[in-house]
Design an enzyme around this catalytic site. Structure first.
Site, short mmCIF file in Angstrom:
data_model
loop_
_atom_site.label_atom_id
_atom_site.label_comp_id
_atom_site.label_asym_id
_atom_site.label_seq_id
_atom_site.Cartn_x
_atom_site.Cartn_y
_atom_site.Cartn_z
N ALA A 36 70.54 -59.93 52.22
CA ALA A 36 69.08 -60.10 52.19
C ALA A 36 68.38 -58.74 52.30
CB ALA A 36 68.65 -61.02 53.32
N GLU A 115 100.66 -43.40 40.06
CA GLU A 115 99.53 -44.33 40.11
C GLU A 115 99.97 -45.72 39.64
OE1 GLU A 115 96.87 -42.50 37.27
OE2 GLU A 115 97.43 -40.56 38.10
N LYS A 117 99.94 -48.82 37.32
CA LYS A 117 99.52 -49.02 35.93
C LYS A 117 98.73 -50.33 35.91
CE LYS A 117 101.24 -48.86 31.18
NZ LYS A 117 100.41 -49.91 30.66
N ASP A 119 96.52 -53.38 34.81
CA ASP A 119 96.55 -54.17 33.58
C ASP A 119 95.13 -54.52 33.17
OD1 ASP A 119 97.78 -55.33 31.52
OD2 ASP A 119 98.62 -57.02 32.62
N TYR A 227 91.37 -42.68 35.77
CA TYR A 227 92.70 -42.09 35.88
C TYR A 227 92.89 -40.76 35.14
CZ TYR A 227 93.50 -44.92 31.64
OH TYR A 227 93.41 -45.49 30.42
N LYS A 316 107.68 -49.50 33.66
CA LYS A 316 107.19 -50.88 33.57
C LYS A 316 107.91 -51.82 34.54
CE LYS A 316 105.25 -52.48 30.08
NZ LYS A 316 103.91 -53.04 29.84
N CYS A 410 113.08 -96.09 40.93
CA CYS A 410 113.72 -94.81 41.28
C CYS A 410 114.78 -94.45 40.24
CB CYS A 410 114.37 -94.94 42.66
SG CYS A 410 115.44 -93.56 43.07
N CYS A 413 118.41 -94.97 42.07
CA CYS A 413 118.96 -96.25 42.56
C CYS A 413 118.20 -97.46 42.02
CB CYS A 413 118.98 -96.27 44.09
SG CYS A 413 117.33 -96.35 44.81
N CYS A 427 110.71 -93.52 46.75
CA CYS A 427 111.72 -94.51 46.41
C CYS A 427 111.88 -95.40 47.64
CB CYS A 427 113.04 -93.80 46.09
SG CYS A 427 114.49 -94.82 46.35
N CYS A 433 119.98 -95.34 48.46
CA CYS A 433 119.72 -94.47 47.32
C CYS A 433 120.61 -93.23 47.39
CB CYS A 433 118.24 -94.04 47.31
SG CYS A 433 117.88 -92.86 46.00
S1 IVH Z 1 97.11 -42.57 31.71
C1 IVH Z 1 97.50 -39.82 28.39
N1 IVH Z 1 97.03 -43.93 33.94
O1 IVH Z 1 98.10 -47.86 30.14
C2 IVH Z 1 97.42 -40.78 29.50
N2 IVH Z 1 96.99 -45.11 31.88
O2 IVH Z 1 100.10 -47.67 27.87
C3 IVH Z 1 96.81 -42.03 29.10
N3 IVH Z 1 96.81 -47.55 32.12
O3 IVH Z 1 96.08 -46.90 27.45
C4 IVH Z 1 96.78 -43.07 30.08
N4 IVH Z 1 96.73 -47.57 34.32
O4 IVH Z 1 95.04 -48.34 29.31
C5 IVH Z 1 97.04 -43.98 32.59
N5 IVH Z 1 96.93 -45.03 35.98
C6 IVH Z 1 96.93 -45.07 34.65
C7 IVH Z 1 96.85 -46.29 33.94
C8 IVH Z 1 96.90 -46.26 32.54
C9 IVH Z 1 96.71 -48.31 33.22
C10 IVH Z 1 96.84 -48.05 30.72
C11 IVH Z 1 95.87 -47.35 29.80
C12 IVH Z 1 96.68 -46.79 28.70
C13 IVH Z 1 97.92 -47.62 28.78
C14 IVH Z 1 99.08 -46.85 28.21
#
Ligand code: IVH
Length: 672
Positions: A36, A115, A117, A119, A227, A316, A410, A413, A427, A433
């Site tokens: 608020a 870092e 990755k 999604d 990133y 990955k 069942c 049985c 059952c 059973c």
């Molecule tokens: S670096 C040259 N850092 O992953 C470096 N990418 O398969 C370019 N992504 O297109 C990316 N987390 O969309 C980087 N911590 C991270 C990331 C990251 C997710 C994705 C990004 C990139 C794809 C590459």
């Protein structure tokens, strides 16, 4: 109307204050003022801007434009947006480092920025003189689309950087994503309102980013992690990525807090393992880790291949969600006769294992999912949890034969199936059973119950099918010759099994009570019953009201316990077992049931050497309480790898935190 200085100052102060609270709320997730109060600041600013005609594009009131775009404008990236090479195992990550060292012609240890990755969707933000001027998708890496109107609706992205007097151009790159909580909320709303459900957070984020109408994008609570940097023109930047991140953060940009600088590839592998362990606890979805050389001059020296840099690599992780098809549904009969629908799936590799069937829990769940045989569905398996169908993505085109209906008899049985309560079907066959009998014996012999080595599920099924046993008491009458006559059982394994069965007669009262398979009596309740009553006869004689006196036993479980011990066939079974020579001990050898009395433990993260349930029971056996969440009343937090928010909270409250090793040592020391 021209504004007096006093008003200009108030407007500037309001913008600063609103930006400050935006950051606390959207980026740091720790607001300082009630909604608020925030609304009041916002309303005052809107009012002044309108009255004195002070609207500027970077004002916090101007995040959502009102007109949809007719079409997207193409943007050519001044520096291409690269993609990443990926690896799936340790060796390939080691090879990545070897290639780098070879190119640099140096054996020196390298520092990496590690870092998550995330999604989501890659984007580029262009700040000119500190003001967000343009945002673009990655597109094909060379040309993307202008999505400024949508990116402006993301509250954690500053419209103006908190960098006094900044001039020049700076391109910040990162990932726009939708957090797990935001996704959940959207889908709950869609389900409630009968709207279309979203398949996963990534697709939802991608859809929102590519909306022509910013008002639609604004309804999706998108977030971003920065990133990397692209174009830098007239802005002084540090020489290491780690320092760049700190600077971006200081300017108010969101950077992933779960990043970490590590030395050498072994350090990176530790990071990847830790990240994988805490994957479930993160509030955003990841599909791996990204490892980057930290030093920007070394990055430049290494350069790039056609579309990927030589200084970075994606490691990955297995996908946690996959789509597959429901081939059929079977109905399984449990220990207490409950009939559960189980979906047979087209086998799918998800969360690191191949899944070919999964429980649907009950008919309500089938209805909630709107599931029919033949449907394409999303299966999720995260961490060690059992795989689950989370939603239907494409219904079977010809649904008529696909309806999932609870059978009236069942499947094991042929006794009539009866509905019990709101969602359960049972059952009515009871101990006639075979399916129920098998489940009762499997439970009795299981690791947490009597732990009879060598008596696996398959063998139990054979013993019941061949009429060698009908109840658990029959196990104690089995002879070596009967077992060794079975398929794939030699005399030695038959002897071992009879010995293991014999040994199981020496057991704690708690385990014995658990093994009986009383409805809703798990290990913890069995332990509580044993602690309270100390002797079997006392448990048998007690009334539901007596059981309810025990902490953590409510009226429903109390009545299940009373019912169990009033049934003639159960009492007769217990009698038979006792006549076979069972010796029930109150405690596990040497355990001092009061050593941890008055203390509350919280278990978090994954334990590697002891199942969490067992840890819980052990603690309870020592008199401790085990709670699900951390509060100021918590005495000790046992934190395994991947511990997330509970650990952080314990740290903040100054509560003692121990690791699994210390926990095991503690339990052991109290058992002597
Ligand atoms: S670096 C040259 N850092 O992953 C470096 N990418 O398969 C370019 N992504 O297109 C990316 N987390 O969309 C980087 N911590 C991270 C990331 C990251 C997710 C994705 C990004 C990139 C794809 C590459």
């Amino acid at each position: 109307m021209t504004a007096p200085d006093k008003i200009l100052q108030e407007v500037a102060a309001l913008r600063r204050e609103i930006n400050y609270h935006n950051r606390l709320y959207y980026t740091l997730d720790s607001p300082e003022i009630p909604d608020a109060d925030y609304d009041a600041l916002f309303d005052r600013l809107t009012e002044l801007e309108q009255e004195y005609d002070l609207v500027t594009p970077e004002s916090p009131t101007r995040r959502v434009g009102s007109e949809p775009l007719a079409q997207f404008t193409q943007i050519t990236h001044e520096q291409p947006m690269l993609s990443l090479d990926k690896v799936f195992n340790e060796q390939d990550l080691q090879d990545f480092e070897s290639r780098i060292k070879k190119r640099l012609d140096s054996e020196a240890d390298l520092e990496y920025s590690c870092e998550p990755k995330v999604d989501g969707i890659a984007v580029s933000l262009l700040y000119v003189d500190g003001v967000l001027t343009r945002a673009a998708t990655r597109g094909d890496g060379l040309t993307g689309e202008d999505i400024t109107h949508n990116v402006r609706t993301i509250h954690s992205i500053p419209l103006r950087l908190d960098a006094q007097g900044m001039t020049g151009r700076l391109e910040v790159r990162g990932e726009i994503y939708l957090g797990k909580a935001g996704f959940e909320k959207l889908n709950n709303r869609a389900e409630r309102e009968g709207g279309k459900v979203f398949v996963n957070p990534r697709n939802t984020a991608a859809g929102a980013v590519r909306q022509l109408d910013p008002r639609k994008a604004a309804r999706i609570p998108l977030q971003m992690f920065c990133y990397s940097i692209g174009l830098v023109d007239g802005v002084e930047m540090p020489g290491r990525l780690g320092d760049v991140f700190e600077l971006l953060e200081a300017w108010g940009l969101p950077v992933n807090p779960d990043r970490s600088a590590r030395t050498g590839i072994d350090g990176c592998l530790d990071y990847c393992l830790d990240l994988l362990n805490k994957r479930n606890a993160l509030n955003y979805e990841i599909d791996g880790a990204v490892i980057k050389v930290n030093d920007l001059s070394i990055q430049r020296e290494l350069g790039q291949n056609a579309r990927t840099p030589r200084w970075a690599m994606a490691y990955k992780f297995p996908a946690e969600e996959k789509s597959t098809q429901v081939l059929g549904v079977e109905f399984q009969v449990g220990r207490t006769g409950t009939i559960t629908p189980v979906a047979r799936l087209k086998p799918v590799f998800v969360g690191g294992v191949t899944v070919s069937n999964t429980t649907l829990h009950n008919m309500d769940e089938v209805e909630r999912l709107g599931l029919r045989v033949g449907d394409s569905v999303i299966v999720r398996r995260a961490g060690d949890v059992i795989p689950k169908i989370i939603r239907v993505i494409a219904p079977e085109k010809n649904p008529a034969p696909g309806a999932i209906v609870m059978p009236s008899r069942c499947p094991a049985c042929h006794s009539p199936v009866l509905k019990e309560g709101e969602v359960l079907y049972k059952c009515s066959g009871g101990l006639i059973c075979p399916a129920q009998r098998k489940e009762a014996v499997k439970h009795f012999a299981s690791r947490s119950a009597l732990d009879i080595e060598g008596l696996g599920d398959r063998l139990v099924e054979i013993l019941v099918d061949q009429d060698l046993i009908s109840t658990v008491a029959d196990l104690y009458r089995l002879e070596v010759s009967q077992i060794s006559a079975l398929e794939r059982m030699g005399p030695k394994s038959a002897q071992n099994l009879v010995a293991a069965i014999e040994k199981s007669k020496q057991v704690t009262l708690a385990r014995f009570l658990y093994a009986l398979g009383i409805r809703e009596v798990g290990e913890a309740t069995a332990q509580a019953l044993a602690n309270h009553h100390q002797a079997l006869q006392s448990v048998i004689d007690a009334s539901a009201a007596d059981h309810e006196q025990i902490p953590d036993i409510g009226p429903i479980v109390a009545s299940h316990i009373e019912t169990f011990f009033r049934q003639e066939h159960n009492l007769s079974l217990i009698d038979q077992l006792l006549q076979c020579g069972f010796v029930l001990e109150q405690r596990t050898s040497g355990e001092n049931s009061n050593a941890l009395a008055g203390q509350t433990f919280v278990l978090t993260g994954s334990l590697e050497q002891m199942p969490r349930n067992e840890a819980k029971v052990r603690l309870q056996a020592l008199g401790a309480k085990v709670a699900g969440s951390v509060s100021k009343n918590t005495s000790v937090v046992v934190a395994g790898p991947g511990a997330g928010s509970k650990r952080a909270k314990a740290e903040a409250l100054g509560i003692k935190i121990i690791d699994e090793g210390e926990f095991l040592a503690l339990i052991q020391s109290l058992n002597h």
